[in-house]
Enzyme design. Structure first.
Site, mmCIF file in Angstrom:
data_model
loop_
_atom_site.group_PDB
_atom_site.id
_atom_site.type_symbol
_atom_site.label_atom_id
_atom_site.label_comp_id
_atom_site.label_asym_id
_atom_site.label_seq_id
_atom_site.Cartn_x
_atom_site.Cartn_y
_atom_site.Cartn_z
ATOM 1 N N ASP A 67 0.813 -1.216 0.000
ATOM 2 C CA ASP A 67 0.000 0.000 0.000
ATOM 3 C C ASP A 67 0.851 1.274 0.000
ATOM 4 O O ASP A 67 2.071 1.230 0.180
ATOM 5 C CB ASP A 67 -0.939 -0.008 1.218
ATOM 6 C CG ASP A 67 -0.261 -0.504 2.492
ATOM 7 O OD1 ASP A 67 0.981 -0.472 2.561
ATOM 8 O OD2 ASP A 67 -0.957 -0.932 3.414
ATOM 9 N N ASN A 136 -7.354 -2.950 14.482
ATOM 10 C CA ASN A 136 -8.748 -3.213 14.104
ATOM 11 C C ASN A 136 -8.858 -4.392 13.134
ATOM 12 O O ASN A 136 -9.901 -4.617 12.543
ATOM 13 C CB ASN A 136 -9.378 -1.955 13.477
ATOM 14 C CG ASN A 136 -8.658 -1.527 12.201
ATOM 15 O OD1 ASN A 136 -7.758 -2.219 11.716
ATOM 16 N ND2 ASN A 136 -9.055 -0.395 11.646
ATOM 17 N N HIS A 138 -7.101 -4.844 10.288
ATOM 18 C CA HIS A 138 -6.844 -4.607 8.860
ATOM 19 C C HIS A 138 -5.565 -5.319 8.401
ATOM 20 O O HIS A 138 -4.653 -5.549 9.192
ATOM 21 C CB HIS A 138 -6.818 -3.104 8.516
ATOM 22 C CG HIS A 138 -5.632 -2.328 8.991
ATOM 23 N ND1 HIS A 138 -5.710 -1.007 9.400
ATOM 24 C CD2 HIS A 138 -4.311 -2.642 9.105
ATOM 25 C CE1 HIS A 138 -4.520 -0.572 9.739
ATOM 26 N NE2 HIS A 138 -3.645 -1.540 9.571
ATOM 27 N N GLU A 143 -9.537 -1.899 5.582
ATOM 28 C CA GLU A 143 -10.137 -1.627 6.880
ATOM 29 C C GLU A 143 -11.381 -2.513 7.070
ATOM 30 O O GLU A 143 -11.912 -3.063 6.091
ATOM 31 C CB GLU A 143 -10.532 -0.145 6.946
ATOM 32 C CG GLU A 143 -9.361 0.825 6.796
ATOM 33 C CD GLU A 143 -8.506 0.948 8.064
ATOM 34 O OE1 GLU A 143 -8.355 -0.039 8.811
ATOM 35 O OE2 GLU A 143 -7.970 2.053 8.288
#
Ligand code: F6R
Length: 260
Positions: A67, A136, A138, A143
């Site tokens: 990314d 979280n 990801h 996400e």
């Protein structure tokens, strides 16, 4: 899913470095998928040491990063282009033209995401994809609620991810809101996946990933569907798992075993 639990972060990181070395030694022109973030820094430092000790060469390797932040040019000190050069590429014999990272400063980020996805497809596939995990759940910047069938695309970062990343920027306002990230389906096409998680702050996400349901609420849980996914943990990251004694039994001190 192979779950390897080590007594500390250093030994967990060493095991992941061995995965990389084994892959590149067996196949010098391997395609590696790379991750960024704080967890990976110790891994890249170790890989640089192995290179300096003459134990590995990256000269024929191709890499694809997961990314990049939208809006940052490759020279920006917080871009993942900069991170990779600083942490790894500038210290080993890799051919920079074989290192691929999405361009966050592309005029049309959606087109850039499509271009990147087809570049991966043309590469004959990723042999070993390295992954970290967000608090979280990801992976890459997929996400929670990301489609498990997603491809490389633009993804809006959650507030919690921006909060976690703001340490690298002057303020939360400076932390980018958008990224280009490989999709979950893109990641799952890699032939082998190795996810490294360390520290207690990752323990809830790790437990959801390994022992929770497969769900877009925890994107990393998609790894349960992959035939060759190894999760490498230190004790703290493993601290909320329920089947710990089973994992220790199958892989004592994170060792390999004849049967998983
Ligand atoms: C970045 C990436 C992210 C990180 C994750 C954990 O390329 O893939 O999914 O792996 O945000 O980051 P750290 O290691 O900083 O906790």
């Amino acid at each position: 899913m192979k779950v390897l639990i080590f007594d500390n972060e250093e030994n967990a990181t060493r095991r992941v470095a061995d995965f990389v070395l084994d892959t590149v030694t067996k196949e010098p022109n391997s395609v590696l998928g790379l991750a960024t973030g704080g967890t990976m820094l110790a891994l890249y430092a170790l890989l640089c040491r192995k290179y300096h000790d003459g134990l590995v060469s990256f000269s024929d390797v191709t890499t694809f990063n997961l990314d990049e932040y939208i809006g940052l040019n490759p020279e920006h000190p917080c871009s993942y282009h900069h991170y990779m050069r600083n942490a790894f590429f500038d210290h080993v014999d890799i051919n920079l033209s074989n290192t691929k990272i999405p361009y966050g400063n592309a005029a049309d980020p959606s087109e850039e995401a499509k271009r990147y996805e087809s570049q991966i497809a043309q590469s004959n596939g990723i042999d070993l994809q390295l992954l970290g995990i967000g608090q979280n759940g990801h992976i890459g910047f997929n996400e929670p609620t990301s489609s498990l069938a997603s491809r490389t695309r633009i993804k809006t970062l959650t507030e919690s991810t921006r909060q976690a990343n703001k340490v690298y920027f002057d303020s939360l306002n400076e932390a980018p809101k958008y990224s280009i990230t490989m999709g979950i389906a893109t990641i799952l096409e890699a032939r082998n996946l190795v996810l490294l998680a360390t520290g207690v702050s990752k323990s809830a996400a790790v437990s959801d990933m390994i022992e929770g349901p497969i769900s877009a609420s925890c994107p990393a849980s998609a790894l349960q569907m992959h035939p060759s996914a190894t999760i490498v943990l230190d004790q703290e990251a493993a601290s909320q798992l329920k089947l710990t004694s089973y994992y220790h039994n199958v892989h004592p001190q994170g060792s390999d075993s004849a049967f998983d």
